[in-house]
Every structure is written in structure tokens, then in C-alpha cells.
Design a protein around this motif. Structure first.
Motif, PDB file in Angstrom:
ATOM      1  N   THR B  23       0.852  -1.190   0.000  1.00  0.00           N
ATOM      2  CA  THR B  23       0.000   0.000   0.000  1.00  0.00           C
ATOM      3  C   THR B  23       0.893   1.248   0.000  1.00  0.00           C
ATOM      4  N   ALA B  24       0.275   2.387  -0.301  1.00  0.00           N
ATOM      5  CA  ALA B  24       1.025   3.651  -0.360  1.00  0.00           C
ATOM      6  C   ALA B  24       1.566   4.034   1.020  1.00  0.00           C
ATOM      7  N   ALA B 200      -6.928  11.945   1.962  1.00  0.00           N
ATOM      8  CA  ALA B 200      -6.258  10.870   2.696  1.00  0.00           C
ATOM      9  C   ALA B 200      -4.738  11.060   2.704  1.00  0.00           C
ATOM     10  N   GLY B 201      -4.262  12.220   2.242  1.00  0.00           N
ATOM     11  CA  GLY B 201      -2.817  12.502   2.294  1.00  0.00           C
ATOM     12  C   GLY B 201      -2.008  11.455   1.548  1.00  0.00           C
ATOM     13  N   GLN B 202      -1.035  10.893   2.228  1.00  0.00           N
ATOM     14  CA  GLN B 202      -0.083   9.982   1.586  1.00  0.00           C
ATOM     15  C   GLN B 202      -0.729   8.727   0.979  1.00  0.00           C
ATOM     16  N   LEU B 203      -1.992   8.431   1.346  1.00  0.00           N
ATOM     17  CA  LEU B 203      -2.679   7.269   0.775  1.00  0.00           C
ATOM     18  C   LEU B 203      -3.517   7.651  -0.446  1.00  0.00           C
ATOM     19  N   ASN B 208       0.004  10.198  -5.098  1.00  0.00           N
ATOM     20  CA  ASN B 208       1.020   9.193  -5.369  1.00  0.00           C
ATOM     21  C   ASN B 208       1.437   9.129  -6.838  1.00  0.00           C
ATOM     22  N   ASP B 209       0.695   9.849  -7.663  1.00  0.00           N
ATOM     23  CA  ASP B 209       1.055   9.952  -9.080  1.00  0.00           C
ATOM     24  C   ASP B 209       0.804  11.401  -9.490  1.00  0.00           C
ATOM     25  N   PRO B 210       1.556  12.330  -8.889  1.00  0.00           N
ATOM     26  CA  PRO B 210       1.201  13.751  -9.001  1.00  0.00           C
ATOM     27  C   PRO B 210       1.244  14.279 -10.430  1.00  0.00           C
ATOM     28  N   PHE B 300       7.670   8.889  -6.428  1.00  0.00           N
ATOM     29  CA  PHE B 300       6.421   9.627  -6.194  1.00  0.00           C
ATOM     30  C   PHE B 300       5.543   8.894  -5.168  1.00  0.00           C
ATOM     31  N   CYS B 301       5.491   7.559  -5.267  1.00  0.00           N
ATOM     32  CA  CYS B 301       4.637   6.769  -4.372  1.00  0.00           C
ATOM     33  C   CYS B 301       5.128   6.780  -2.927  1.00  0.00           C
ATOM     34  N   ALA B 302       6.388   7.066  -2.745  1.00  0.00           N
ATOM     35  CA  ALA B 302       6.955   7.040  -1.392  1.00  0.00           C
ATOM     36  C   ALA B 302       6.734   8.366  -0.664  1.00  0.00           C
ATOM     37  N   VAL B 303       5.913   9.234  -1.244  1.00  0.00           N
ATOM     38  CA  VAL B 303       5.661  10.542  -0.628  1.00  0.00           C
ATOM     39  C   VAL B 303       5.011  10.354   0.744  1.00  0.00           C
TER      40      VAL B 303
END
Lengths: 134, 401
Positions: B23-24, B200-203, B208-210, B300-303
Motif C-alpha cells: 500500500t502507499a 487521505a494525504g499519503q494514501l 502518489n502519481d502527481p 512519487f509513491c513514497a511521498v
């Protein structure tokens, strides 16, 4: 003992000073959280009460003998967990810290002991997961 | 050598049940521990999730044909008007439509206990809904009136079509005035008594794909508990906004139009909501898988919530008047603690978007993919990323996140 209860007054006795009796005759400490009389002249008082266990039991008998119904606040404000989506909107509306967003789980938790039955949550909850059953 | 993977390679691993899906939220410590390159080699898919009130949602319904036939021109479902300016028995029911009998804000603040979003929830839950339709009558469609209890089973096609969902970032709403405000961002207490936010912020999928490297037209997604697709960019999709160095927008930016078959969705993930003094809406569950094709996409996903900033906006003046004024910027990490600091003052903060449920959606999607039941789709066309700006964000941003 110390707990939150709801006194339901039938119209016939709504004008009698039962709080005074609780204090004077039964030596109980009462803190009125909410009081109202409806157009049918029925009354309702939400109060926190503390004192000696024995005297509290006697007080309950006295109230019931006079036609009042006594219930626990816990049975009256209900968190419908199935309906709750844990969005968190209630957490800044609840003034007593009864509805809190637990971190880091970010799940809503309802602590009935802290609820003062202000009922602000009923309409502030977009999912309508809080119910009053007075 | 840089990591390069293809959709085909990732799907081949998914089919074999060998795909590594996180998950993110889980990907953050994973990347920290393994390093970006190693993690990009190992991880095939990152799943995201959001469960928020999304006002621009609704459903196309093909209602049952009565006998004699009827070209329905006014249609109500449980007293809620559905737009019938389509073919004979097709209607569109919007999430924010009020019940006809609703006093709205004539008794302020209105409660809006039942509206379009609730009808959608009732239909998905399989509950009976009262259909009332009238028509003017034609030679081919003579019937003028029809009333019936129907369920989702009686309806032909039921297509959830949401023109603006999954807002990439959103305002943090506060109230600088002296009276309580009732908004689509919840109840706002006077004098900055609270600050409400709604992502949901980081989720959240689009954090996650800005830059829309993988999400495009035709991307298969979790929608309302079933399968859906990204079918267009959403309304008010706007990319001309300030961004952090990590590419993440600091203002409301991209949006998605999403579509799916309502019949395979669940009332757990499509919930009617009532915003006091504002109106009814629908809480929509969306989860989007992000294929890890290279290190950049994984980066990007690790934001983290610490790296994502939202604008604080006054809903007593700046928002309704459209001034575009931003009081401050705060990170989602700060928002999630339940207290934020605005101009030196501590303000309690609350979400309207369920983080716990967003996490659950990302986890469900992860299970589907891990089990080989859900494959990734390469976009048929990218979303607009470099179009000249059509709007100024502040002027056009609307309700719902």
C-alpha cells in the motif's frame, strides 16, 4: 459512586424540586448537564450524580416512587458503529472529548463516560451515525 | 542500470501470483529501508485509497419500461428528482439532489437527511425505492403516469458516473467570522474554532502519481467496492498550481472522472451523507493501483504526509467571495495530529475523509492484485498534463474533494 443519569419527569410532577431533595435528603452531589421541559410539560434532566452507594439507591427508589423514570445516559446517546465511516468530522465538534479520533489508527472511538448529551454530534455527523434515544 | 519494467511484465507476475504489492503507506518504510533502486526492483504495484464525500457523483439508470411504454419526463426516486432529459426511461440521479419535500435551508441550518447520495446507497444495498414518473404522452410512448417500488435488480443498466472525484489536494477550511458556518467542509466554529480537511494525504491516489505518469484514460480502479475505470479527466482538472519540489501540488489540482457498474458495488463504499446547512452528498471509495515501472514512479509513491501541503482557506470570506486568499499552508502530517498552528494560533483539526477506510481500500485492492484477480491496465490516452490553463484554481474550485 459517580455516574451520569437521565431523569424523566411526567407532567404531573414536573414542578416539584427533586434536585433539592436529592441534595438535602440523600446528601448527593449533583451536577446538572442539561434540563428541559417539552410542550407537553414533560421534563428531562441529564445530570451527573455522586455520593454514597446506599443513599443513591434510596434516592432512586424515592424518585421512582414519585413517578420519575431514571435511565443511564449510556442507553440514550448511541454510537451506531456500523453507520460510522470514521471520517472524523465529529472529533472537533464534541466538546467533552467523548468522540475522539484515535491515532495512529485514525478510528473514531466513543467514550460514553465522557458524553454530556449536548447532542451537537447528532447533526454534525455527515453519516448520521449518532443517535439520541431519549 | 536504472529499473525499467512494463505493464506486461507486472501483469505476468500478478497472473502467477508472484507480484509484490504494497500500500502507499507500507511503501514508505520499505523504500527507506531498501533504498529507491532496490525497492523499485522488488515492488510491482503500490495501491492507494480514499473514502471521501465527493459531491460530483451520480448514477445513470435505465429504469424498467412500464406497459404501455412511457417516455418519462419527470422522475422521482424516493422523492428525489432524477434528470430525465434522455431517452425514454434513462435518467441521471445526482448525489447532491435534494428530496422534493426537503425544506432545505428555510429552517436553518437544514439537515438534508435524505438526498441523491442516499438513494444511490439504498439502491446499492438492494433496498426498495419508490419510483414515481410522469410524462406528456406520445404515439409511441402513450403512458403518462407510473408508480412502483423497484430495486436495483429491476433496473437495466446502473452506471455510476462521477464527473469529478479524487481531488488532488484540497483546502483546509477555517472560519474567521463570529458565527458558526455550515459548509460542505462541515461545521466550522467561529474565530477559527476548528480546521477541517478532506483528503487521505499519503494514501490518496493522485498524491502518489502527481504528474499522471501512470493514471490515465482506461485505468482500472477500485470504485465503490467494485471495479471501475478512469474515463476522463475530472471537471475543474487544473494543473497550473504551485508545486513542491517533489511535484506534489500545494493547491487543489487534478481530478478524475470515473465510471463503473453500480450493480457490482457495495453500500459499504458508497454512503449517503448529510452536511448540515449544506446538503446531501455521497461518500465514495476509490482505490487506484500504481504500477512501479521505474524508480521515478516509485519515488512519487513514497511521498509522506510531511511532504504534502494544503492551503488554509477562510470559508467566511475568501472562499465564498472567491478572493483566492490563502491564510497559511500546513502539512498533512500536522493536520493528522489533530492540531495545527495557523499564524501562531493552535487550532483543532479534523478530517472529513476517512483515513482508516482509505487504508482498508488500499489493502483490499492489494489483496485483489496479490491473488491475481485484478490486472493493471495501461492508459489508452494520458490525462491532460501540459495543456494551457483554462481556469484559475481559486475561481473555479467547487464542492467535494
Amino acid at each position: 459512586m459517580k455516574q451520569k443519569i437521565v431523569l424523566h419527569f411526567p407532567s404531573a410532577v414536573v414542578e416539584q424540586p427533586f434536585i433539592y431533595y436529592l441534595v438535602k435528603d440523600f446528601n448527593l452531589v449533583v451536577n446538572i448537564l442539561k434540563a428541559e421541559i417539552n410542550p407537553r410539560k414533560e421534563g428531562r434532566i441529564v445530570l451527573e450524580v455522586s455520593g454514597d452507594d446506599q443513599r443513591y439507591e434510596e434516592a432512586l427508589e424515592f424518585l421512582q416512587a414519585n413517578g420519575l423514570r431514571v435511565s443511564s445516559l449510556r442507553q440514550e446517546i448511541i454510537w451506531n458503529e456500523e453507520r460510522c465511516t470514521h471520517c472524523g468530522a465529529c472529533s472537533v465538534i464534541c466538546p467533552s472529548g467523548a468522540l475522539v479520533l484515535q491515532r495512529p489508527e485514525m478510528l473514531i472511538c466513543f467514550d460514553e463516560q465522557k458524553c454530556v448529551a449536548c447532542e451537537h454530534c447528532l447533526k454534525a455527523c455527515p453519516a448520521r451515525a449518532m443517535e439520541a434515544r431519549f | 542500470m536504472a529499473v525499467e519494467k512494463s505493464y506486461e511484465e507486472n501483469n505476468a507476475r500478478i497472473r502467477k501470483g508472484e507480484a509484490v504489492v504494497v500500500t502507499a503507506e507500507e511503501v514508505i518504510p520499505f523504500v527507506k529501508e531498501k533504498g529507491l533502486k532496490k525497492a523499485a526492483e522488488l515492488v510491482d504495484v503500490v495501491t492507494t485509497g480514499t473514502f471521501s464525500p465527493m459531491c460530483s457523483s451520480g448514477v445513470f439508470l435505465n429504469l424498467p419500461h412500464p406497459k404501455p411504454r412511457m417516455k418519462m419526463s419527470k422522475v422521482f426516486l424516493n422523492g428525489v428528482n432524477a434528470y430525465a432529459g434522455l431517452a425514454a426511461v434513462d435518467v441521471y440521479l445526482g448525489a447532491t439532489e435534494l428530496a422534493e419535500y426537503d425544506p432545505a435551508n428555510r429552517i436553518f441550518p437544514g439537515e438534508f437527511n435524505y438526498g441523491g447520495g442516499h438513494v444511490i446507497e439504498d439502491l446499492v444495498a438492494g433496498r426498495e425505492v419508490r419510483l414515481e414518473a410522469t410524462a406528456y404522452g406520445t404515439d409511441c410512448y402513450p403512458r403518462r403516469k407510473f408508480e412502483e417500488w423497484i430495486t436495483l435488480k429491476d433496473i437495466g443498466e446502473a452506471i455510476l458516473f462521477n464527473p469529478r472525484n479524487a481531488y488532488q489536494n484540497y483546502n483546509v477550511a477555517v472560519n474567521l467570522s463570529d458565527r458558526t458556518l455550515y459548509t460542505y467542509m462541515g461545521v466550522l466554529k467561529p474565530k477559527m474554532g476548528n480546521a477541517n480537511y478532506s483528503t487521505a494525504g499519503q494514501l490518496s491516489p493522485l498524491f502518489n502519481d502527481p504528474l499522471f505518469k501512470t493514471i490515465g484514460l482506461g485505468t482500472k480502479i477500485f470504485l465503490g467496492g467494485g471495479i471501475g475505470y478512469v474515463t476522463w479527466h475530472g471537471t475543474q482538472h487544473n494543473l497550473d498550481v504551485p508545486r513542491s519540489a517533489n511535484g506534489v501540488p500545494r493547491r487543489p489540482a487534478g481530478t478524475l472522472a470515473v465510471t463503473g457498474d453500480l450493480k457490482q458495488m457495495s453500500s459499504k463504499w458508497l454512503r449517503g451523507m448529510s452536511f448540515l446547512g449544506y446538503g446531501p452528498t455521497l461518500q465514495v471509495g476509490i482505490g487506484i493501483p500504481i504500477p512501479i515501472l521505474n524508480e521515478e514512479i516509485l519515488h512519487f509513491c513514497a511521498v509522506t504526509d510531511e511532504e504534502i501541503y494544503a492551503p488554509v482557506v477562510d470559508y467566511s470570506e475568501a472562499y465564498p467571495q472567491g478572493t483566492g486568499e490563502v491564510l497559511a499552508e500546513v502539512s498533512y502530517a500536522e493536520l493528522k495530529t489533530g492540531k495545527i498552528c495557523i499564524n501562531g494560533r493552535e487550532v483543532p483539526s479534523a478530517p472529513l475523509s476517512s483515513y482508516a477506510k482509505a487504508r482498508e481500500i488500499a489493502t483490499v485492492l492489494k489483496k485483489w492484485i496479490t491473488k491475481g484477480e485484478f490486472l493493471l491496465t495501461p492508459p489508452a490516452a494520458p490525462l491532460p498534463t501540459d495543456e494551457p490553463t483554462k481556469f484559475k484554481t481559486e475561481k473555479t474550485q467547487g464542492g467535494g474533494s
